[in-house]
Scaffold this motif. Structure first.
Motif, PDB file in Angstrom:
ATOM      1  N   ARG A 123      83.451  59.139  77.263  1.00 56.73           N
ATOM      2  CA  ARG A 123      82.476  59.999  77.954  1.00 56.73           C
ATOM      3  C   ARG A 123      81.077  59.395  77.894  1.00 56.73           C
ATOM      4  NH1 ARG A 123      85.029  65.137  78.632  1.00 56.73           N
ATOM      5  NH2 ARG A 123      86.941  65.194  77.396  1.00 56.73           N
ATOM      6  N   THR A 124      80.758  58.794  76.748  1.00 56.87           N
ATOM      7  CA  THR A 124      79.461  58.132  76.597  1.00 56.87           C
ATOM      8  C   THR A 124      79.352  56.945  77.552  1.00 56.87           C
ATOM      9  OG1 THR A 124      79.338  58.791  74.268  1.00 56.87           O
ATOM     10  CG2 THR A 124      77.936  56.966  74.974  1.00 56.87           C
ATOM     11  N   GLU A 125      80.443  56.177  77.670  1.00 55.06           N
ATOM     12  CA  GLU A 125      80.462  55.030  78.591  1.00 55.06           C
ATOM     13  C   GLU A 125      80.318  55.486  80.033  1.00 55.06           C
ATOM     14  OE1 GLU A 125      80.663  51.108  79.939  1.00 55.06           O
ATOM     15  OE2 GLU A 125      80.331  51.915  77.920  1.00 55.06           O
ATOM     16  N   LEU A 126      80.946  56.603  80.381  1.00 53.57           N
ATOM     17  CA  LEU A 126      80.838  57.145  81.737  1.00 53.57           C
ATOM     18  C   LEU A 126      79.379  57.482  82.053  1.00 53.57           C
ATOM     19  CD1 LEU A 126      82.899  57.951  84.040  1.00 53.57           C
ATOM     20  CD2 LEU A 126      82.581  60.307  83.244  1.00 53.57           C
ATOM     21  N   LYS A 127      78.717  58.136  81.122  1.00 57.80           N
ATOM     22  CA  LYS A 127      77.302  58.482  81.319  1.00 57.80           C
ATOM     23  C   LYS A 127      76.449  57.218  81.414  1.00 57.80           C
ATOM     24  CE  LYS A 127      73.530  61.294  79.505  1.00 57.80           C
ATOM     25  NZ  LYS A 127      72.526  60.223  79.608  1.00 57.80           N
ATOM     26  N   LEU A 128      76.790  56.194  80.627  1.00 59.19           N
ATOM     27  CA  LEU A 128      76.035  54.939  80.664  1.00 59.19           C
ATOM     28  C   LEU A 128      76.077  54.326  82.060  1.00 59.19           C
ATOM     29  CD1 LEU A 128      74.516  52.593  79.316  1.00 59.19           C
ATOM     30  CD2 LEU A 128      76.752  51.628  78.690  1.00 59.19           C
ATOM     31  N   GLN A 129      77.243  54.361  82.717  1.00 58.79           N
ATOM     32  CA  GLN A 129      77.337  53.805  84.067  1.00 58.79           C
ATOM     33  C   GLN A 129      76.454  54.575  85.035  1.00 58.79           C
ATOM     34  OE1 GLN A 129      78.555  50.918  84.239  1.00 58.79           O
ATOM     35  NE2 GLN A 129      79.374  51.076  82.150  1.00 58.79           N
ATOM     36  N   CYS A 130      76.389  55.900  84.877  1.00 63.99           N
ATOM     37  CA  CYS A 130      75.469  56.696  85.704  1.00 63.99           C
ATOM     38  C   CYS A 130      74.022  56.300  85.436  1.00 63.99           C
ATOM     39  CB  CYS A 130      75.651  58.191  85.396  1.00 63.99           C
ATOM     40  SG  CYS A 130      76.974  58.972  86.307  1.00 63.99           S
ATOM     41  N   ALA A 169      69.004  53.459  86.930  1.00 68.25           N
ATOM     42  CA  ALA A 169      68.013  52.411  86.652  1.00 68.25           C
ATOM     43  C   ALA A 169      67.845  51.493  87.859  1.00 68.25           C
ATOM     44  CB  ALA A 169      68.447  51.603  85.425  1.00 68.25           C
ATOM     45  N   ALA A 170      68.955  51.186  88.540  1.00 75.04           N
ATOM     46  CA  ALA A 170      68.880  50.338  89.737  1.00 75.04           C
ATOM     47  C   ALA A 170      68.099  51.044  90.840  1.00 75.04           C
ATOM     48  CB  ALA A 170      70.285  49.983  90.211  1.00 75.04           C
ATOM     49  N   SER A 190      59.894  48.967  93.503  1.00 77.59           N
ATOM     50  CA  SER A 190      59.654  47.723  94.235  1.00 77.59           C
ATOM     51  C   SER A 190      58.966  47.953  95.579  1.00 77.59           C
ATOM     52  CB  SER A 190      60.976  46.994  94.477  1.00 77.59           C
ATOM     53  OG  SER A 190      61.754  47.664  95.472  1.00 77.59           O
ATOM     54  N   GLY A 191      59.115  49.155  96.118  1.00 80.44           N
ATOM     55  CA  GLY A 191      58.559  49.434  97.430  1.00 80.44           C
ATOM     56  C   GLY A 191      59.420  48.941  98.580  1.00 80.44           C
ATOM     57  N   GLU A 192      60.527  48.295  98.271  1.00 75.91           N
ATOM     58  CA  GLU A 192      61.445  47.823  99.313  1.00 75.91           C
ATOM     59  C   GLU A 192      62.204  48.999  99.912  1.00 75.91           C
ATOM     60  OE1 GLU A 192      61.670  44.738 100.420  1.00 75.91           O
ATOM     61  OE2 GLU A 192      60.228  43.941  98.970  1.00 75.91           O
ATOM     62  N   LYS A 193      62.625  48.829 101.154  1.00 79.68           N
ATOM     63  CA  LYS A 193      63.349  49.911 101.823  1.00 79.68           C
ATOM     64  C   LYS A 193      64.842  49.896 101.531  1.00 79.68           C
ATOM     65  CE  LYS A 193      60.144  50.455 105.707  1.00 79.68           C
ATOM     66  NZ  LYS A 193      60.001  50.450 107.191  1.00 79.68           N
ATOM     67  N   VAL A 194      65.395  48.706 101.270  1.00 82.94           N
ATOM     68  CA  VAL A 194      66.841  48.549 101.071  1.00 82.94           C
ATOM     69  C   VAL A 194      67.092  47.786  99.776  1.00 82.94           C
ATOM     70  CG1 VAL A 194      68.971  47.582 102.024  1.00 82.94           C
ATOM     71  CG2 VAL A 194      67.256  48.552 103.562  1.00 82.94           C
ATOM     72  N   MET A 195      68.086  48.240  99.001  1.00 83.32           N
ATOM     73  CA  MET A 195      68.413  47.589  97.739  1.00 83.32           C
ATOM     74  C   MET A 195      69.173  46.290  97.991  1.00 83.32           C
ATOM     75  SD  MET A 195      70.599  49.062  94.485  1.00 83.32           S
ATOM     76  CE  MET A 195      69.409  50.339  94.039  1.00 83.32           C
ATOM     77  N   THR A 196      68.747  45.235  97.317  1.00 83.53           N
ATOM     78  CA  THR A 196      69.412  43.932  97.409  1.00 83.53           C
ATOM     79  C   THR A 196      69.405  43.280  96.025  1.00 83.53           C
ATOM     80  OG1 THR A 196      67.303  42.848  97.962  1.00 83.53           O
ATOM     81  CG2 THR A 196      68.688  43.561  99.820  1.00 83.53           C
ATOM     82  N   GLY A 197      69.952  42.080  95.951  1.00 86.86           N
ATOM     83  CA  GLY A 197      69.834  41.263  94.749  1.00 86.86           C
ATOM     84  C   GLY A 197      70.457  41.865  93.502  1.00 86.86           C
ATOM     85  N   GLN A 216      73.948  45.494  90.081  1.00 92.55           N
ATOM     86  CA  GLN A 216      74.041  46.443  88.973  1.00 92.55           C
ATOM     87  C   GLN A 216      74.578  47.783  89.456  1.00 92.55           C
ATOM     88  OE1 GLN A 216      70.510  46.869  86.493  1.00 92.55           O
ATOM     89  NE2 GLN A 216      70.948  49.048  86.135  1.00 92.55           N
ATOM     90  N   PHE A 217      74.078  48.243  90.586  1.00 96.78           N
ATOM     91  CA  PHE A 217      74.495  49.539  91.118  1.00 96.78           C
ATOM     92  C   PHE A 217      75.975  49.534  91.482  1.00 96.78           C
ATOM     93  CE2 PHE A 217      75.110  52.858  94.209  1.00 96.78           C
ATOM     94  CZ  PHE A 217      74.309  53.899  93.755  1.00 96.78           C
ATOM     95  N   LEU A 218      76.409  48.513  92.222  1.00 92.99           N
ATOM     96  CA  LEU A 218      77.790  48.464  92.699  1.00 92.99           C
ATOM     97  C   LEU A 218      78.782  48.277  91.561  1.00 92.99           C
ATOM     98  CD1 LEU A 218      77.389  46.283  95.922  1.00 92.99           C
ATOM     99  CD2 LEU A 218      77.633  48.765  95.780  1.00 92.99           C
ATOM    100  N   VAL A 219      78.440  47.432  90.594  1.00 92.34           N
ATOM    101  CA  VAL A 219      79.339  47.215  89.457  1.00 92.34           C
ATOM    102  C   VAL A 219      79.451  48.487  88.622  1.00 92.34           C
ATOM    103  CG1 VAL A 219      79.631  45.954  87.280  1.00 92.34           C
ATOM    104  CG2 VAL A 219      79.023  44.726  89.375  1.00 92.34           C
ATOM    105  N   SER A 220      78.338  49.171  88.389  1.00 95.51           N
ATOM    106  CA  SER A 220      78.374  50.412  87.608  1.00 95.51           C
ATOM    107  C   SER A 220      79.157  51.496  88.340  1.00 95.51           C
ATOM    108  CB  SER A 220      76.949  50.896  87.311  1.00 95.51           C
ATOM    109  OG  SER A 220      76.280  49.978  86.472  1.00 95.51           O
ATOM    110  N   ASP A 221      79.005  51.552  89.651  1.00 95.35           N
ATOM    111  CA  ASP A 221      79.777  52.483  90.475  1.00 95.35           C
ATOM    112  C   ASP A 221      81.275  52.238  90.281  1.00 95.35           C
ATOM    113  OD1 ASP A 221      81.089  53.873  92.496  1.00 95.35           O
ATOM    114  OD2 ASP A 221      79.640  53.360  94.043  1.00 95.35           O
TER     115      ASP A 221
END
Length: 263
Positions: free
Chosen positions: A103-110, A115-116, A123-130, A135-140
């Motif tokens: 459960r702790t690991e599940l929350k960590l991924q969220c 954080a991403a 950053s002020g960017e409109k679309v997430m890249t890099g 980080q976002f996709l792997v955690s998802d």
């Protein structure tokens, strides 16, 4: 190495080429070209191509050749129907079975997803890249795999992993990663996680169903956009394919597409 083993290696490498989009679009698949590129004889290449055809990754045009399949609305809807059935059942079982550590690991991924998103906002960017997008996709993906693993159903895990591979091959997951879109995705994951922490299986299932249906709608929008505009499909980040590879190795006993590692 046996012919069967070489065929499996050819399958893995051709699929990897489709994941990183070095093979994509309407380009004709050439057995001889792939044999030279991969350093494998044509017979295993031919066997791998036949397998990929049977799985819907490739298709043949009589008198023309073999091509990579294009995204298809029905295939997409069918895949999300299966994901909804499997993952909504899995989250119920996982909620009842997960340890405190899980459960702790599940929350960590969220938290990693959040954080991403924060990095994108700052950053002020409109679309997430890099790196933030990786980080976002792997955690998802890790979030969903944690629940499937906790549900202790290897077949469900294999089917969902296969579905994720198809997403990245066909580009069904290539949405515009805006702050608004990603914040909504994170919120649904966070609500699933919250109910898992509370051991409320019914509500966890409710939010999982809502998340998958929203993902289906987003994929349909992306599919429609790809048909009306020339939007390049982005390759799956190496971190994602490495994670899929580790799951494939874990599920090797099942012996179907997702059960063999992607090199």
């Amino acid at each position: 190495m046996s012919s069967v083993s070489l065929s499996a290696v050819a399958y893995q490498r051709i699929l990897q080429c489709m994941l990183d989009h070095s093979l994509s679009g309407d380009r004709r698949i050439s057995e001889s070209e792939l044999a030279r590129k991969l350093g494998i004889s044509r017979t295993p290449i031919r066997e791998a191509i036949c397998r990929l055809e049977s799985e819907g990754f490739l298709y043949q045009v009589v008198g023309s050749g073999t091509y990579i399949a294009r995204p298809d609305r029905k295939r997409l809807l069918d895949a999300f129907d299966v994901r909804e059935a499997l993952e909504c059942q899995a989250v119920v079982r996982a909620t009842k079975r997960m340890s405190v550590k899980e459960r702790t690991e599940l929350k960590l991924q969220c938290d990693n997803m959040h954080a991403a998103i924060s990095a994108l906002r700052d950053s002020g960017e409109k679309v997430m890249t890099g790196d933030a997008l990786k980080q976002f996709l792997v955690s998802d993906l890790k979030f969903h795999l944690l629940l499937l693993r906790a549900a202790n159903n290897q077949f469900a895990m294999k089917i969902v992993t296969d579905s994720r591979i198809r997403d990245y091959v066909f580009g069904d997951s290539t949405h515009e990663r805006t702050l608004r879109h990603l914040a909504w995705v994170w919120l649904l994951h966070a609500r699933v996680s919250r109910e898992v922490q509370r051991k409320n299986a019914r509500k966890a299932q409710y939010w999982m169903r809502k998340h998958i249906r929203q993902s289906r709608n987003d994929a349909l929008v992306a599919l429609q956009k790809s048909r009306t505009t020339e939007t390049p499909r982005q390759p799956a980040p190496p971190e994602l394919t490495n994670l899929l590879q580790s799951v494939c190795e874990e599920l090797a006993v099942i012996g179907t597409p997702a059960s063999e590692s992607l090199e």
